[in-house]
Design a protein around this motif. Structure first.
Motif, PDB file in Angstrom:
ATOM      1  N   VAL A   1      36.950 -30.947 -28.363  1.00 44.49           N
ATOM      2  CA  VAL A   1      36.028 -29.842 -28.091  1.00 44.49           C
ATOM      3  C   VAL A   1      36.812 -28.670 -27.515  1.00 44.49           C
TER       4      VAL A   1
ATOM      5  N   GLU B   1      25.861 -26.413 -25.905  1.00 45.53           N
ATOM      6  CA  GLU B   1      26.228 -25.691 -24.685  1.00 45.53           C
ATOM      7  C   GLU B   1      26.359 -24.201 -24.955  1.00 45.53           C
TER       8      GLU B   1
ATOM      9  N   ASP C   1      31.124 -27.168 -28.444  1.00 43.87           N
ATOM     10  CA  ASP C   1      29.818 -27.701 -28.097  1.00 43.87           C
ATOM     11  C   ASP C   1      28.766 -26.640 -28.390  1.00 43.87           C
TER      12      ASP C   1
ATOM     13  N   ASP D   1      22.053 -27.168 -33.304  1.00 45.86           N
ATOM     14  CA  ASP D   1      22.526 -27.282 -31.921  1.00 45.86           C
ATOM     15  C   ASP D   1      22.390 -25.973 -31.148  1.00 45.86           C
TER      16      ASP D   1
END
Length: 307
Positions: free
Chosen positions: A291, A138, A135, A171
């Motif tokens: 993930v 994150e 991720d 991201d």
């Protein structure tokens, strides 16, 4: 066929490496094509090495690795060549999410499934068989929290971004900026380093000249973070928090030397992506999205992640 060897150039500016662990006829093997956006970056080198090690232990597999050379047109051409050569499944990390999107339709028409790893492909989920990664949003958030805690929620942060258009860049930037926005006394100044050392050094020279009051450097990979740390050292700037991403050898070494305050451990996705590809080729049901965890490596926990 030799157990490990370089094939001739494909004629499209990309090298292909074929791996086979036994002399059995190629048609009896599962043919996996692996497409990396480049194969010279330390993170990619580590992934290729792990992929080769896995292939050497699987004589039933013939693996071909192609190099996109940081050029979406080159990577697209090399993927089209893999399809022409009728590999059974393709494992892909796109140089640019949008630019490589057309390969999904080409592969679908050829009935060759795609396993996407690391970076997202700019297509609908039904256009690929599986994705494996971490991720990245994150990861950006974790880095922001780490830096905010180190700075007590105050100070200017230089952000060195990766390749524009790459999903990881988008991201990692998004997660970081969302989290830093929660701290009104923190400011981000961004530069683009294209995931390369020399580009990061160049933009960091500009950043140091314009922002000597910086308190932290956040880079989208360890190579750029180390480039930033190099400039800080040369300019005699101390006490600046430096955070990178990938947590491979250069990140571990950077944390050990003190050049980096922290590095987000980012898995190479190998051999996991290859194991997914084998299952997909057999028609087995696999998760659409896998993930993998990405903990922060620091001087305190380095021994747990850096072997």
């Amino acid at each position: 066929m030799k157990k490990l060897g370089l094939l001739v150039s494909l004629g499209i500016g990309c090298a292909a490496v074929a791996l086979s662990a036994s002399p059995a006829p190629a048609q009896d093997k599962l043919r996996i094509g692996v497409s990396q956006p480049n194969v010279e970056h330390p993170y990619r080198v580590s992934g290729v090495e792990r992929a080769k090690a896995w292939a050497a232990q699987h004589p039933e597999v013939e693996m071909t690795i192609v190099d996109g050379r940081r050029d979406s047109a080159v990577q697209l051409a090399s993927l089209e060549d893999l399809i022409t050569r009728r590999v059974d499944v393709i494992v892909l990390s796109p140089n640019d999410s949008a630019a490589l999107a057309p390969i999904a339709d080409t592969a679908k028409r050829a009935k060759i499934p795609l396993v996407v790893f690391d970076r997202k492909l700019g297509v609908a989920p039904e256009d690929y068989a599986a994705y494996i990664g971490s991720d990245n949003v994150e990861m950006g958030r974790v880095s922001a929290r780490f830096i905010a805690e180190k700075l007590g929620g105050k100070g200017k942060v230089i952000q060195i971004e990766g390749t524009p258009g790459a999903s990881a860049t988008i991201d990692r930037k998004r997660g970081f900026e969302e989290e830093i926005a929660k701290h009104p006394d923190m400011k981000i100044v961004s530069y683009v380093g294209h995931y390369r050392l020399h580009d990061a050094v160049a933009v960091m020279e500009d950043a140091v000249t314009a922002h000597r009051d910086m308190k932290a450097v956040y880079a989208h990979n360890d190579t750029m973070a180390l480039g930033g740390a190099q400039v800080l050292r040369e300019r005699g700037l101390t006490g600046v928090v430096t955070v990178g991403m990938d947590g491979a050898k250069e990140g571990c070494d950077g944390v050990a030397s003190g050049a980096l305050t922290g590095s987000l451990h980012y898995p190479t996705m190998f051999p996991e992506a290859l194991e997914l590809a084998v299952k997909v080729s057999k028609g087995e049901t696999v998760p659409k999205n896998t993930v993998l965890p990405t903990p922060m490596i620091t001087a305190e926990n380095r021994a747990d992640f850096c072997k």
